[in-house]
Design a protein around this motif. Structure first.
Motif, PDB file in Angstrom:
ATOM      1  N   PHE A  40      37.258  72.945  29.615  1.00 50.01           N
ATOM      2  CA  PHE A  40      36.716  72.031  28.604  1.00 50.01           C
ATOM      3  C   PHE A  40      37.241  72.362  27.202  1.00 50.01           C
ATOM      4  N   ARG A  43      39.118  67.337  24.625  1.00 48.38           N
ATOM      5  CA  ARG A  43      38.537  66.131  25.229  1.00 48.38           C
ATOM      6  C   ARG A  43      39.303  65.656  26.466  1.00 48.38           C
ATOM      7  N   SER A  45      41.123  67.605  28.658  1.00 50.22           N
ATOM      8  CA  SER A  45      40.813  68.479  29.791  1.00 50.22           C
ATOM      9  C   SER A  45      39.354  68.292  30.214  1.00 50.22           C
ATOM     10  N   GLY A  46      38.463  68.054  29.263  1.00 47.73           N
ATOM     11  CA  GLY A  46      37.071  67.760  29.582  1.00 47.73           C
ATOM     12  C   GLY A  46      36.936  66.467  30.381  1.00 47.73           C
ATOM     13  N   PHE A  47      37.735  65.471  30.020  1.00 48.54           N
ATOM     14  CA  PHE A  47      37.764  64.208  30.755  1.00 48.54           C
ATOM     15  C   PHE A  47      38.083  64.465  32.225  1.00 48.54           C
ATOM     16  N   GLY A  49      37.934  67.376  33.830  1.00 45.60           N
ATOM     17  CA  GLY A  49      36.896  68.220  34.413  1.00 45.60           C
ATOM     18  C   GLY A  49      35.679  67.422  34.847  1.00 45.60           C
ATOM     19  N   MET A  50      35.214  66.528  33.991  1.00 44.03           N
ATOM     20  CA  MET A  50      34.057  65.695  34.336  1.00 44.03           C
ATOM     21  C   MET A  50      34.385  64.734  35.476  1.00 44.03           C
ATOM     22  N   ASP A  51      35.602  64.216  35.487  1.00 45.04           N
ATOM     23  CA  ASP A  51      36.023  63.327  36.569  1.00 45.04           C
ATOM     24  C   ASP A  51      35.976  64.049  37.914  1.00 45.04           C
ATOM     25  N   ILE A  53      34.152  66.695  38.689  1.00 42.23           N
ATOM     26  CA  ILE A  53      32.756  66.996  39.023  1.00 42.23           C
ATOM     27  C   ILE A  53      32.081  65.769  39.643  1.00 42.23           C
ATOM     28  N   VAL A  54      32.243  64.620  39.012  1.00 41.94           N
ATOM     29  CA  VAL A  54      31.637  63.395  39.545  1.00 41.94           C
ATOM     30  C   VAL A  54      32.276  63.024  40.884  1.00 41.94           C
ATOM     31  N   SER A  55      33.595  63.150  40.985  1.00 43.55           N
ATOM     32  CA  SER A  55      34.283  62.849  42.243  1.00 43.55           C
ATOM     33  C   SER A  55      33.791  63.764  43.365  1.00 43.55           C
TER      34      SER A  55
END
Length: 111
Positions: A40, A43, A45-47, A49-51, A53-55
């Motif tokens: 993170f 923004r 790499s955070g994008f 990372g969050m993708d 996690i949700v996937s």
């Protein structure tokens, strides 16, 4: 043919992420704090990372519902692959084994 594609995607899904993870581990060890700091770091790499996690959550739901519906065994294996490598291995491996299960069920029913 589709099983061969899923198998190739499993290989890529293992090799490509680990080509980045192994050098990190060799350089820093299993430094979880640094891992998440770098994941993170900005923004973009955070994008990603969050993708991921949700996937992963979507994959776990799909594995549970579809695997249960098809009476597949050892569903925990796909979750473990997801946690140890990522969606890039867990998803194509589940889809490969799902294809095998569907073929076995079709053979049993005489299709």
């Amino acid at each position: 043919m589709v099983k061969v594609i899923y198998l190739l995607l499993c290989v890529l899904g293992f090799l490509l992420p680990y080509s980045q993870f192994v050098p990190f581990i060799l350089e820093h060890g299993l430094d979880i704090k640094l891992f998440f700091e770098q994941l993170f770091a900005n923004r973009i790499s955070g994008f990603f990372g969050m993708d991921v996690i949700v996937s992963s959550l979507v994959l776990w739901t799909f594995v549970f519902w579809e695997g249960t519906r098809l009476k597949m065994q050892n569903l925990w294996v796909y979750i473990a692959c997801n946690l140890l490598v990522g969606v890039s291995l867990g998803l194509p491996l589940f889809l490969l084994m799902r294809e095998r299960q569907l073929e076995q069920q079709a053979e049993t029913l005489g299709y």
